[in-house]
Design a protein around this motif. Structure first.
Motif, PDB file in Angstrom:
ATOM      1  N   PHE A 295       0.859  -1.187   0.000  1.00 36.76           N
ATOM      2  CA  PHE A 295       0.000   0.000   0.000  1.00 36.76           C
ATOM      3  C   PHE A 295       0.894   1.236   0.000  1.00 36.76           C
ATOM      4  O   PHE A 295       1.638   1.474   0.947  1.00 36.76           O
ATOM      5  CB  PHE A 295      -0.903  -0.043   1.233  1.00 36.76           C
ATOM      6  CG  PHE A 295      -1.881   1.085   1.319  1.00 36.76           C
ATOM      7  CD1 PHE A 295      -2.244   1.836   0.204  1.00 36.76           C
ATOM      8  CD2 PHE A 295      -2.470   1.412   2.525  1.00 36.76           C
ATOM      9  CE1 PHE A 295      -3.144   2.871   0.290  1.00 36.76           C
ATOM     10  CE2 PHE A 295      -3.369   2.443   2.629  1.00 36.76           C
ATOM     11  CZ  PHE A 295      -3.704   3.171   1.510  1.00 36.76           C
ATOM     12  N   GLY A 296       0.802   2.046  -1.079  1.00 39.62           N
ATOM     13  CA  GLY A 296       1.709   3.173  -1.236  1.00 39.62           C
ATOM     14  C   GLY A 296       1.205   4.474  -0.661  1.00 39.62           C
ATOM     15  O   GLY A 296       1.857   5.084   0.187  1.00 39.62           O
ATOM     16  N   ASP A 297       0.026   4.935  -1.090  1.00 37.03           N
ATOM     17  CA  ASP A 297      -0.437   6.257  -0.664  1.00 37.03           C
ATOM     18  C   ASP A 297      -1.944   6.338  -0.825  1.00 37.03           C
ATOM     19  O   ASP A 297      -2.552   5.550  -1.565  1.00 37.03           O
ATOM     20  CB  ASP A 297       0.248   7.350  -1.498  1.00 37.03           C
ATOM     21  CG  ASP A 297       0.032   8.744  -0.914  1.00 37.03           C
ATOM     22  OD1 ASP A 297      -0.379   8.821   0.259  1.00 37.03           O
ATOM     23  OD2 ASP A 297       0.266   9.733  -1.633  1.00 37.03           O
ATOM     24  N   VAL A 298      -2.568   7.309  -0.135  1.00 31.16           N
ATOM     25  CA  VAL A 298      -3.996   7.569  -0.237  1.00 31.16           C
ATOM     26  C   VAL A 298      -4.207   9.078  -0.217  1.00 31.16           C
ATOM     27  O   VAL A 298      -3.519   9.801   0.503  1.00 31.16           O
ATOM     28  CB  VAL A 298      -4.781   6.896   0.907  1.00 31.16           C
ATOM     29  CG1 VAL A 298      -4.323   7.403   2.263  1.00 31.16           C
ATOM     30  CG2 VAL A 298      -6.280   7.121   0.734  1.00 31.16           C
ATOM     31  N   ARG A 299      -5.133   9.548  -1.037  1.00 27.01           N
ATOM     32  CA  ARG A 299      -5.476  10.973  -1.038  1.00 27.01           C
ATOM     33  C   ARG A 299      -6.949  11.125  -1.404  1.00 27.01           C
ATOM     34  O   ARG A 299      -7.540  10.251  -2.042  1.00 27.01           O
ATOM     35  CB  ARG A 299      -4.589  11.754  -2.007  1.00 27.01           C
ATOM     36  CG  ARG A 299      -4.752  11.402  -3.473  1.00 27.01           C
ATOM     37  CD  ARG A 299      -3.844  12.273  -4.338  1.00 27.01           C
ATOM     38  NE  ARG A 299      -4.041  12.024  -5.760  1.00 27.01           N
ATOM     39  CZ  ARG A 299      -3.406  11.095  -6.452  1.00 27.01           C
ATOM     40  NH1 ARG A 299      -2.515  10.316  -5.843  1.00 27.01           N
ATOM     41  NH2 ARG A 299      -3.648  10.931  -7.742  1.00 27.01           N
ATOM     42  N   ASP A 300      -7.482  12.241  -0.973  1.00 25.44           N
ATOM     43  CA  ASP A 300      -8.910  12.512  -1.157  1.00 25.44           C
ATOM     44  C   ASP A 300      -9.088  13.553  -2.253  1.00 25.44           C
ATOM     45  O   ASP A 300      -8.637  14.687  -2.119  1.00 25.44           O
ATOM     46  CB  ASP A 300      -9.514  13.002   0.157  1.00 25.44           C
ATOM     47  CG  ASP A 300     -11.021  13.162   0.067  1.00 25.44           C
ATOM     48  OD1 ASP A 300     -11.596  12.745  -0.949  1.00 25.44           O
ATOM     49  OD2 ASP A 300     -11.618  13.694   1.025  1.00 25.44           O
ATOM     50  N   GLU A 301      -9.742  13.177  -3.338  1.00 25.11           N
ATOM     51  CA  GLU A 301     -10.040  14.091  -4.438  1.00 25.11           C
ATOM     52  C   GLU A 301     -11.542  14.324  -4.558  1.00 25.11           C
ATOM     53  O   GLU A 301     -12.054  14.637  -5.632  1.00 25.11           O
ATOM     54  CB  GLU A 301      -9.484  13.542  -5.759  1.00 25.11           C
ATOM     55  CG  GLU A 301      -7.963  13.443  -5.801  1.00 25.11           C
ATOM     56  CD  GLU A 301      -7.448  12.971  -7.155  1.00 25.11           C
ATOM     57  OE1 GLU A 301      -8.305  12.636  -8.021  1.00 25.11           O
ATOM     58  OE2 GLU A 301      -6.221  12.932  -7.355  1.00 25.11           O
ATOM     59  N   SER A 302     -12.267  14.146  -3.446  1.00 23.61           N
ATOM     60  CA  SER A 302     -13.722  14.242  -3.477  1.00 23.61           C
ATOM     61  C   SER A 302     -14.168  15.681  -3.638  1.00 23.61           C
ATOM     62  O   SER A 302     -13.525  16.610  -3.134  1.00 23.61           O
ATOM     63  CB  SER A 302     -14.313  13.658  -2.195  1.00 23.61           C
ATOM     64  OG  SER A 302     -13.884  12.334  -1.994  1.00 23.61           O
ATOM     65  N   ALA A 303     -15.267  15.850  -4.338  1.00 25.21           N
ATOM     66  CA  ALA A 303     -15.959  17.137  -4.425  1.00 25.21           C
ATOM     67  C   ALA A 303     -17.370  16.896  -3.890  1.00 25.21           C
ATOM     68  O   ALA A 303     -17.539  16.629  -2.712  1.00 25.21           O
ATOM     69  CB  ALA A 303     -15.964  17.646  -5.860  1.00 25.21           C
ATOM     70  N   ASP A 304     -18.379  17.006  -4.733  1.00 23.67           N
ATOM     71  CA  ASP A 304     -19.723  16.631  -4.299  1.00 23.67           C
ATOM     72  C   ASP A 304     -19.858  15.115  -4.221  1.00 23.67           C
ATOM     73  O   ASP A 304     -20.699  14.602  -3.486  1.00 23.67           O
ATOM     74  CB  ASP A 304     -20.774  17.190  -5.273  1.00 23.67           C
ATOM     75  CG  ASP A 304     -20.832  18.708  -5.210  1.00 23.67           C
ATOM     76  OD1 ASP A 304     -20.444  19.266  -4.170  1.00 23.67           O
ATOM     77  OD2 ASP A 304     -21.241  19.329  -6.212  1.00 23.67           O
ATOM     78  N   ASP A 305     -19.066  14.400  -5.017  1.00 27.71           N
ATOM     79  CA  ASP A 305     -19.081  12.944  -4.999  1.00 27.71           C
ATOM     80  C   ASP A 305     -17.876  12.453  -4.201  1.00 27.71           C
ATOM     81  O   ASP A 305     -17.040  13.204  -3.749  1.00 27.71           O
ATOM     82  CB  ASP A 305     -19.036  12.395  -6.426  1.00 27.71           C
ATOM     83  CG  ASP A 305     -17.828  12.929  -7.191  1.00 27.71           C
ATOM     84  OD1 ASP A 305     -17.197  13.895  -6.704  1.00 27.71           O
ATOM     85  OD2 ASP A 305     -17.525  12.381  -8.265  1.00 27.71           O
ATOM     86  N   VAL A 306     -17.812  11.123  -4.027  1.00 26.90           N
ATOM     87  CA  VAL A 306     -16.702  10.499  -3.312  1.00 26.90           C
ATOM     88  C   VAL A 306     -15.660  10.033  -4.331  1.00 26.90           C
ATOM     89  O   VAL A 306     -15.992   9.360  -5.307  1.00 26.90           O
ATOM     90  CB  VAL A 306     -17.196   9.303  -2.470  1.00 26.90           C
ATOM     91  CG1 VAL A 306     -16.014   8.574  -1.832  1.00 26.90           C
ATOM     92  CG2 VAL A 306     -18.167   9.776  -1.399  1.00 26.90           C
ATOM     93  N   ARG A 307     -14.409  10.413  -4.096  1.00 29.11           N
ATOM     94  CA  ARG A 307     -13.320   9.982  -4.963  1.00 29.11           C
ATOM     95  C   ARG A 307     -12.053   9.865  -4.117  1.00 29.11           C
ATOM     96  O   ARG A 307     -11.345  10.851  -3.876  1.00 29.11           O
ATOM     97  CB  ARG A 307     -13.110  10.949  -6.130  1.00 29.11           C
ATOM     98  CG  ARG A 307     -11.980  10.547  -7.082  1.00 29.11           C
ATOM     99  CD  ARG A 307     -11.860  11.505  -8.251  1.00 29.11           C
ATOM    100  NE  ARG A 307     -10.650  11.261  -9.023  1.00 29.11           N
ATOM    101  CZ  ARG A 307     -10.546  10.388 -10.018  1.00 29.11           C
ATOM    102  NH1 ARG A 307     -11.594   9.656 -10.349  1.00 29.11           N
ATOM    103  NH2 ARG A 307      -9.399  10.235 -10.667  1.00 29.11           N
ATOM    104  N   LEU A 308     -11.787   8.668  -3.643  1.00 27.88           N
ATOM    105  CA  LEU A 308     -10.576   8.383  -2.881  1.00 27.88           C
ATOM    106  C   LEU A 308      -9.584   7.679  -3.794  1.00 27.88           C
ATOM    107  O   LEU A 308      -9.931   6.698  -4.459  1.00 27.88           O
ATOM    108  CB  LEU A 308     -10.879   7.489  -1.672  1.00 27.88           C
ATOM    109  CG  LEU A 308     -11.799   8.068  -0.590  1.00 27.88           C
ATOM    110  CD1 LEU A 308     -11.921   7.081   0.557  1.00 27.88           C
ATOM    111  CD2 LEU A 308     -11.272   9.395  -0.098  1.00 27.88           C
TER     112      LEU A 308
END
Length: 767
Positions: A295-308
């Motif tokens: 497991f390398g990395d995680v980031r949150d690109e969510s706006a009105d929707d969910v996008r992890l």
């Protein structure tokens, strides 16, 4: 000396009470109050008192779904002052939850402003937000003005509030509920209204419907945040049958190609009631502790929707493996408990099945229908009485005018007079002929209506309107009377109402389609920790005696290798550390071995039997690399065989999976990947038979069908190939020979075949 004020007639012993009993009685009172008025929802409308009071107060404020918004502070203040004498913060929190589309499947409050988000942020203060009812909330309260339910005094006796809402749809299951009482709790997930209505309609038609049938219509929860349920269907059926169980829920994800062999995982839906911010914190903790090396990395690109975005440590990592480890170690997979403990009649707590909950709703709807019909019937009777008085007045208009004009007490005079009701005024231009004296006195209601009638209502066309209205009301009254007397008509009417609900909130409406999908239980897979390694090329070597090793890199397959004395090489092939190997034994079992678990290539390796439970009397038939979607041809020495999907032979234990049923002296002989459109079989009698692959059945386990008929001996080898490309084998000199004209050996399956072509290997093997 002070004087006592105690009554000498009351003994001090009479005032004493055992502490155990005193505490028990008081705690029981508190427990009942908690159970009935705070924690458990009513099975009829799915509401707790606080939610019911919020909606009713908003209705009294006339905050319709098409009207304007009002400050949330005003709403919570009215609820607290009129119906719910508790803290305004608790009331506002309850109202805000009804407006959160990530918590409630069908929101009952339409919020304007910051009402919180899926990250776990709290709503803004009540003075900053506004709200109104939604169409779903209005459907729950439809009929309150028509005596559909009982009302009770509020806490101070100044107003009245509904005991239960009419509830046009099964809100208990549609929006779910959760609560903790004294000694009991409830936890009900949201469901899809379209599916619930379908189940209700079936229950109306078939009152003794089976639980399995209802679960076929309501296959499981429909969470507002989507996700994928991976619980086996048998467990879901049992949970709905008993009212207790759990659902395994996973996040929805997909692999996004970034080009040049790199990729990332995009999570678009997370499990229900999981805070996104807490989830990201947990994933970041996994990276820091290196609990999942790949497991390398995680980031949150969510706006009105969910996008992890989840990034692997290396592009050679298997996405399925990475997500399997994340499911095991984070809230990307959760288990939602089902406990349908509800107030089945508004008073008695009971753990109900799906059928019992739907039945409670339908019985409530029937009572609401009867009460509304009876209320309408009384209104019609009152109006018919008034209309009869009006018509009587028109028939005797001159006399009515005389009484009103000259009598000192016109009301009493109207009620004393005997009126003619046998003739109807002719609506023509001719002068009205006064009717002969008749009989019949006016009631007080009729007299009041006549006295309150406006002068402009005396025009001639008004009489025709009154007669038309009378006829329509008589027809409606007859219909209502039939409805109240017929169970069949009542259930038919309820069915029509439910179908209207489906049109308003069903799957074809915005937001009405199912959001939570289902996956087969077989897809739920535990990924071992030792399998989390980078993808590297290896050369797998297995000797004739079953000693196996894995050398780094893809070495030449014909290179000279060392083996133990008396042993020699048998299987040599290229693979990767992330591959799974399928080992087929002569006992008909296929075992699964992780390539990364093979010993290194520095020594002679280790016996393969130490990794799998292969009996001493059994030998290895073949070792294959597992490929998803691949099909495998298996056959026994008796000449029986079939095609099995590779996905169905994967085993999770050392014992492997039984694929080919063999017994007595019969052994598994062939285990090869399917590649082509025809099957070639050769027996120990050196006869070759070729037939189309489609004649072989596809099975998961069994004995199979006869491939070739033998008088003596059995099957020697079998393979698949493309007929147009011809059949190849190596002659005794080691040269590859291809035969393209195979007409002589083509026949139906289970035929005897013809002698092998000249130059066919002496060992009767195609390879």
């Amino acid at each position: 000396m002070s004087e006592t004020t105690e009554d000498p007639n009351i003994s001090p012993v009479a005032l004493a009470e055992p502490l155990r009993r005193a505490i028990g009685e008081r705690y029981l009172t508190y427990a009942l109050s908690t159970i009935m008025d705070r924690a458990l929802p009513d099975a009829r409308d799915g509401m707790k008192p606080v939610h019911r009071r919020i909606l009713y107060a908003m209705r009294e404020l006339r905050l319709s779904s098409t009207g304007g918004f009002r400050k949330s502070a005003k709403i919570s203040g009215d609820v607290m002052g009129n119906y719910h004498p508790h803290g305004d913060a608790a009331i506002y929190d309850a109202m805000a939850r009804l407006a959160q589309d990530f918590n409630v499947r069908y929101p009952l409050v339409d919020g304007q402003g910051n009402f919180g988000n899926i990250d776990g942020d709290n709503p803004a203060a009540s003075r900053y937000t506004e709200a109104r009812l939604t169409a779903a909330a209005e459907a729950l309260m439809e009929g309150l003005a028509e005596n559909a339910v009982d009302f009770r005094p509020n806490y101070d006796g100044t107003l009245e509030e509904p005991v239960v809402l009419p509830a046009a749809f099964p809100n208990l299951l549609a929006n779910g509920s959760s609560g903790i009482a004294v000694g009991m709790a409830t936890n009900i997930p949201p469901h899809n209204i379209d599916e619930l209505v379908k189940a209700c309609l079936h229950l109306i038609q078939t009152p003794d419907a089976r639980d399995e049938t209802l679960v076929g219509m309501v296959p499981g929860p429909d969470f507002p945040t989507g996700g994928v349920i991976v619980e086996p269907r048998a467990n879901i059926v049992e949970a709905y049958r008993t009212g207790r169980g759990s659902f395994r829920l996973r996040a929805r994800w997909q692999v996004e190609d970034l080009g040049r062999g790199t990729w990332q995982i995009v999570v678009t839906e997370i499990p229900y009631q999981v805070q996104k911010s807490r989830l990201i914190e947990k994933l970041a903790e996994l990276i820091q502790t290196r609990k999942i090396p790949i497991f390398g990395d995680v980031r949150d690109e969510s706006a009105d929707d969910v996008r992890l975005i989840i990034e692997p440590k290396s592009k050679n990592v298997d996405p399925e493996m990475l997500m399997g480890m994340l499911f095991r170690n984070s809230d990307l997979e959760t288990r939602f408990s089902l406990n349908m403990n509800v107030l089945i009649d508004g008073r008695t707590p009971k753990v109900c099945s799906l059928k019992e909950v739907l039945r409670a709703f339908l019985d409530h709807r029937r009572e609401v229908l009867n009460r509304r019909s009876q209320h309408r019937l009384e209104k019609i009777d009152h109006r018919l009485e008034v209309l009869e008085g009006f018509i009587t007045a028109f028939l005797n208009l001159d006399r009515v005018i005389d009484i009103i004009r000259y009598d000192e007490d016109p009301k009493a005079a109207l009620m004393r007079e005997n009126w003619s009701r046998d003739h109807v005024r002719a609506m023509t231009e001719a002068d009205y002929v006064s009717p002969p004296p008749g009989e019949g006195a006016l009631s007080e209601v009729q007299a009041d209506a006549i006295l309150n009638m406006r002068l402009r209502s005396l025009r001639r066309l008004e009489e025709m309107e009154l007669l038309r209205e009378q006829d329509e009301l008589m027809k409606e009254r007859a219909g209502l009377a039939d409805l109240l007397d017929s169970d069949r008509l009542q259930w038919a009417k309820i069915s029509e109402e439910l179908k209207e609900v489906r049109k308003q909130f069903g799957k074809d409406t915005p937001g009405g389609a199912r959001r939570t999908d289902f996956a087969e239980a077989g897809e739920v897979e535990e990924v071992p920790l030792e399998a989390m390694i980078e993808r590297e090329p290896i050369t797998v070597v297995c000797s004739k005696m079953g000693w196996v090793r894995a050398m780094k890199g893809h070495n030449a397959l014909d290179a000279e290798l060392k083996f133990k004395d008396g042993d020699e090489g048998r299987f040599v092939f290229h693979a990767e550390t992330t591959d799974r190997l399928l080992v087929c034994g002569t006992n008909g079992r296929i075992y699964t071995v992780q390539a990364s678990n093979l010993p290194g290539g520095r020594g002679m390796g280790e016996p393969l039997r130490l990794m799998i439970d292969l009996p001493n009397e059994a030998d290895i038939v073949e070792i294959l690399i597992y490929r998803p979607g691949q099909k495998i041809l298996v056959a026994s020495t008796a000449g029986d065989g079939f095609v099995v999907p590779a996905d169905e032979v994967l085993a999770q234990t050392r014992a492997g999976k039984v694929v080919l049923n063999v017994r007595d002296d019969v052994r598994a002989r062939v285990c090869r990947p399917v590649a082509g459109d025809h099957v070639a079989v050769v027996g120990e009698n050196r006869k070759v038979l070729i037939f189309p692959l489609e004649e072989l059945p596809e099975m998961g386990r069994g004995k199979g069908v006869r491939l070739q008929k033998y008088k003596d001996g059995g099957l020697s080898d079998a393979t698949t190939f493309t007929l147009s490309e011809g059949l190849s084998w190596k002659d005794p000199a080691g040269r590859t020979r291809t035969e393209t004209d195979l007409t002589e050996w083509l026949a139906k399956r289970a035929s005897a075949g013809r002698m092998a072509p000249r130059g066919f290997p002496r060992d009767n093997r195609f390879t």
